[in-house]
Design a protein around this motif. Structure first.
Motif, PDB file in Angstrom:
ATOM      1  N   LEU A  12       0.816  -1.215   0.000  1.00 30.85           N
ATOM      2  CA  LEU A  12       0.000   0.000   0.000  1.00 30.85           C
ATOM      3  C   LEU A  12       0.848   1.263   0.000  1.00 30.85           C
ATOM      4  CD1 LEU A  12      -2.773  -1.073   2.541  1.00 30.85           C
ATOM      5  CD2 LEU A  12      -2.878  -1.080   0.047  1.00 30.85           C
ATOM      6  N   ASP A  13       2.125   1.117   0.318  1.00 25.52           N
ATOM      7  CA  ASP A  13       3.014   2.277   0.324  1.00 25.52           C
ATOM      8  C   ASP A  13       3.555   2.606  -1.064  1.00 25.52           C
ATOM      9  OD1 ASP A  13       2.725   2.518   3.078  1.00 25.52           O
ATOM     10  OD2 ASP A  13       4.419   1.166   3.481  1.00 25.52           O
ATOM     11  N   LEU A  14       3.342   1.703  -2.014  1.00 24.01           N
ATOM     12  CA  LEU A  14       3.842   1.939  -3.369  1.00 24.01           C
ATOM     13  C   LEU A  14       3.005   3.003  -4.065  1.00 24.01           C
ATOM     14  CD1 LEU A  14       4.455  -1.747  -4.535  1.00 24.01           C
ATOM     15  CD2 LEU A  14       6.168  -0.091  -3.780  1.00 24.01           C
ATOM     16  N   PRO A  15       3.635   3.818  -4.913  1.00 24.92           N
ATOM     17  CA  PRO A  15       2.867   4.831  -5.652  1.00 24.92           C
ATOM     18  C   PRO A  15       1.931   4.179  -6.668  1.00 24.92           C
ATOM     19  CG  PRO A  15       5.138   4.764  -6.415  1.00 24.92           C
ATOM     20  CD  PRO A  15       5.080   3.885  -5.202  1.00 24.92           C
ATOM     21  N   ASP A  16       0.920   4.926  -7.083  1.00 27.22           N
ATOM     22  CA  ASP A  16      -0.075   4.393  -8.020  1.00 27.22           C
ATOM     23  C   ASP A  16       0.559   3.906  -9.316  1.00 27.22           C
ATOM     24  OD1 ASP A  16      -1.913   5.020  -6.139  1.00 27.22           O
ATOM     25  OD2 ASP A  16      -2.855   6.672  -7.242  1.00 27.22           O
ATOM     26  N   GLU A  17       1.571   4.617  -9.807  1.00 25.31           N
ATOM     27  CA  GLU A  17       2.196   4.243 -11.075  1.00 25.31           C
ATOM     28  C   GLU A  17       2.814   2.843 -10.997  1.00 25.31           C
ATOM     29  OE1 GLU A  17       1.847   8.562 -10.713  1.00 25.31           O
ATOM     30  OE2 GLU A  17       2.754   7.014  -9.439  1.00 25.31           O
ATOM     31  N   ILE A  18       3.454   2.532  -9.866  1.00 24.07           N
ATOM     32  CA  ILE A  18       4.068   1.216  -9.697  1.00 24.07           C
ATOM     33  C   ILE A  18       2.999   0.139  -9.558  1.00 24.07           C
ATOM     34  CG2 ILE A  18       5.596  -0.186  -8.273  1.00 24.07           C
ATOM     35  CD1 ILE A  18       7.007   2.003  -9.820  1.00 24.07           C
ATOM     36  N   LEU A  19       1.952   0.444  -8.819  1.00 24.36           N
ATOM     37  CA  LEU A  19       0.870  -0.523  -8.654  1.00 24.36           C
ATOM     38  C   LEU A  19       0.203  -0.844  -9.993  1.00 24.36           C
ATOM     39  CD1 LEU A  19      -0.784   0.706  -5.326  1.00 24.36           C
ATOM     40  CD2 LEU A  19       0.528  -1.398  -5.686  1.00 24.36           C
ATOM     41  N   LEU A  20      -0.003   0.177 -10.815  1.00 24.57           N
ATOM     42  CA  LEU A  20      -0.599  -0.065 -12.128  1.00 24.57           C
ATOM     43  C   LEU A  20       0.301  -0.940 -12.997  1.00 24.57           C
ATOM     44  CD1 LEU A  20      -2.296   3.307 -13.171  1.00 24.57           C
ATOM     45  CD2 LEU A  20      -3.387   1.071 -12.872  1.00 24.57           C
ATOM     46  N   MET A  21       1.601  -0.733 -12.901  1.00 23.61           N
ATOM     47  CA  MET A  21       2.539  -1.571 -13.646  1.00 23.61           C
ATOM     48  C   MET A  21       2.437  -3.024 -13.186  1.00 23.61           C
ATOM     49  SD  MET A  21       5.887   0.936 -13.803  1.00 23.61           S
ATOM     50  CE  MET A  21       6.896  -0.335 -14.542  1.00 23.61           C
ATOM     51  N   ILE A  22       2.269  -3.221 -11.883  1.00 23.26           N
ATOM     52  CA  ILE A  22       2.114  -4.572 -11.344  1.00 23.26           C
ATOM     53  C   ILE A  22       0.806  -5.187 -11.828  1.00 23.26           C
ATOM     54  CG2 ILE A  22       1.820  -5.918  -9.231  1.00 23.26           C
ATOM     55  CD1 ILE A  22       3.661  -3.901  -7.837  1.00 23.26           C
ATOM     56  N   PHE A  23      -0.265  -4.403 -11.783  1.00 28.20           N
ATOM     57  CA  PHE A  23      -1.573  -4.903 -12.219  1.00 28.20           C
ATOM     58  C   PHE A  23      -1.530  -5.375 -13.668  1.00 28.20           C
ATOM     59  CE2 PHE A  23      -4.415  -2.362  -9.056  1.00 28.20           C
ATOM     60  CZ  PHE A  23      -3.775  -3.001  -8.002  1.00 28.20           C
ATOM     61  N   LYS A  24      -0.811  -4.638 -14.511  1.00 31.52           N
ATOM     62  CA  LYS A  24      -0.766  -4.969 -15.932  1.00 31.52           C
ATOM     63  C   LYS A  24       0.005  -6.257 -16.209  1.00 31.52           C
ATOM     64  CE  LYS A  24      -1.380  -0.242 -17.596  1.00 31.52           C
ATOM     65  NZ  LYS A  24      -0.794   0.899 -18.332  1.00 31.52           N
ATOM     66  N   LYS A  25       0.820  -6.667 -15.245  1.00 29.69           N
ATOM     67  CA  LYS A  25       1.542  -7.928 -15.387  1.00 29.69           C
ATOM     68  C   LYS A  25       0.688  -9.122 -14.960  1.00 29.69           C
ATOM     69  CE  LYS A  25       5.495  -6.132 -16.706  1.00 29.69           C
ATOM     70  NZ  LYS A  25       6.074  -6.408 -18.046  1.00 29.69           N
ATOM     71  N   LEU A  26      -0.410  -8.842 -14.293  1.00 28.75           N
ATOM     72  CA  LEU A  26      -1.284  -9.896 -13.788  1.00 28.75           C
ATOM     73  C   LEU A  26      -2.450 -10.131 -14.735  1.00 28.75           C
ATOM     74  CD1 LEU A  26      -1.442  -8.749 -10.038  1.00 28.75           C
ATOM     75  CD2 LEU A  26       0.063 -10.488 -11.032  1.00 28.75           C
ATOM     76  N   ASN A  27      -3.069 -11.283 -14.599  1.00 32.87           N
ATOM     77  CA  ASN A  27      -4.262 -11.571 -15.379  1.00 32.87           C
ATOM     78  C   ASN A  27      -5.399 -10.653 -14.949  1.00 32.87           C
ATOM     79  OD1 ASN A  27      -6.958 -13.200 -15.745  1.00 32.87           O
ATOM     80  ND2 ASN A  27      -5.493 -14.082 -17.180  1.00 32.87           N
ATOM     81  N   SER A  28      -6.150 -10.146 -15.905  1.00 31.04           N
ATOM     82  CA  SER A  28      -7.227  -9.194 -15.603  1.00 31.04           C
ATOM     83  C   SER A  28      -8.243  -9.768 -14.634  1.00 31.04           C
ATOM     84  CB  SER A  28      -7.934  -8.777 -16.894  1.00 31.04           C
ATOM     85  OG  SER A  28      -7.040  -8.166 -17.787  1.00 31.04           O
TER      86      SER A  28
END
Length: 396
Positions: A12-28
């Protein structure tokens, strides 16, 4: 050195930009099922319009490795997405990838007013044909689609009338379609489509610009280029067999709109001069050409740069890039033909201004025994890998 313990690290401490990058690596589906309703930050990111605009409702790793399978996504996961999430994001989805076992519920979940890119993955031919014939929701959705990818399960029969009907239905239903990948999404299963089953030109497409397809024979390719796809600019086609058709379907009509042509034929053919060359001569405005051919020639020489230029390159005045691989077997049993050496072949291209050419040739001598005596046959085989580009520099 500062050492961090587990209490110091929190996603939760990660910035939104990093979290979005992680999300895009995961299955929708995993993101939507596992992270929505966790907290407001995850809701905002997982349901962000930039993230959900491209929604993949499949497990492509499973589809790539298995042919016979049920749904690749757990029904509990899909149920939550159908009932709670899709109604909230349906108006933001531009690109959607779905499979056979989940399509019905996805289509019933809501309408998709901005959807223009659709991929239908891992379908049985008969079921997909039934959807395209009877499902009014899908039929209406097809009218707004501009980009369509079709993938069907591996079949046992060589030619399928059903897959031909599916292709015909798509051309009929998709009034705004500009790009179609038909059964050529995964290298491990490239199902061939027998276009010659289409009996007439009643189902044409005046909007289709790009087509990628596998067909059973060159006859199918000629049918596709008979005028029914009058806006086609890019054609990427893999051909199973090349043989002389029983009926005359050849055409001398030029193809001025075609700019990009990729042609692959892995099986050997002896109809290069009478079928392939005339087809290429029709492409007068081609800008990029890719040829991958396996040829047999009898009582003849190898194909070299001079022949290629005289046969069709000389007519392609707009050509900027030409990449090709030609595997040639030459059989000279009755006529003594002097075959070119590697240097001769390379010089034939250099004389035309093309220098990035490589060639390899080998000679096989086979002695066969028959009842009334012994004879020696000479088989010559050349494998040539050509890749070159040429550009025109205009002074204004």
């Amino acid at each position: 050195m500062i050492k961090l313990n587990n209490d110091d690290v929190n996603i939760l401490d990660l910035p939104d930009e990093i979290l979005l990058m992680i999300f895009k690596k995961l299955n929708s589906t995993d993101v939507l099922y596992s992270l929505v309703d966790i907290n407001k930050q995850f809701d905002r990111l997982a349901l962000d319009s930039l993230y959900v605009r491209d929604l993949d409702m499949t497990d492509l790793m499973t589809i790539n490795s298995l042919y016979d399978q049920t749904s690749s996504i757990n029904t509990k996961i899909l149920s939550k997405i159908y009932e709670k999430i899709l109604p909230c994001i349906h108006h933001q989805i531009h690109k959607l990838t779905i499979e056979q076992y989940s399509m019905k519920n996805i289509l019933l979940a809501d309408i998709y007013p901005k959807l223009d890119y659709l991929s239908l993955i891992n379908f049985e031919e008969e079921i997909l044909y039934q959807y395209l014939t009877d499902d009014l929701i899908l039929r209406n959705l097809m009218k707004q689609i501009t980009h369509l990818n079709i993938d069907t399960k591996k079949r046992t029969e060589y030619c399928s009338v059903t897959v031909s009907k599916i292709f015909e239905l798509i051309l009929s239903l998709c009034k705004n379609l500009t790009s179609l990948n038909f059964c050529d999404m995964f290298p491990i299963r490239t199902n061939q489509t027998p276009i010659f089953y289409l009996s007439s030109k009643s189902h044409m497409s005046s909007t289709l610009i790009k087509l990628k397809i596998n067909v059973t024979s060159l006859v199918d390719c000629l049918y596709l280029l008979d005028g029914r796809l009058d806006s086609l600019t890019i054609l990427i086609i893999n051909v199973g067999q090349i043989f002389d058709p029983i009926i005359d379907i050849s055409s001398r009509k030029k193809l001025p709109k075609l700019k990009y042509f990729s042609f692959t034929a892995s099986n050997f053919t002896c109809y290069y001069d009478i079928l392939i060359v005339p087809l290429l001569c029709r492409m007068i405005n081609l800008e990029e050409l890719k040829l991958y051919l396996s040829l047999q020639r009898f009582n003849s020489s190898y194909i070299d740069g001079i022949q290629l230029y005289d046969q069709f390159l000389g007519y392609m005045t707009q050509l900027k890039r030409f990449i090709f691989w030609i595997n040639t077997k030459v059989f000279n049993d009755t006529v003594n033909v002097e075959l070119q050496s590697n240097k001769d072949i390379q010089r034939s291209f250099i004389r035309r201004g093309y220098e990035q050419v490589a060639s390899f040739s080998s000679f096989d001598f086979n002695q066969d025994s028959i009842d009334n005596g012994t004879f020696v046959s000479l088989g010559c085989r050349a494998i040539r890998v050509y890749a070159f580009s040429f550009f025109s520099i205009l002074s204004i």
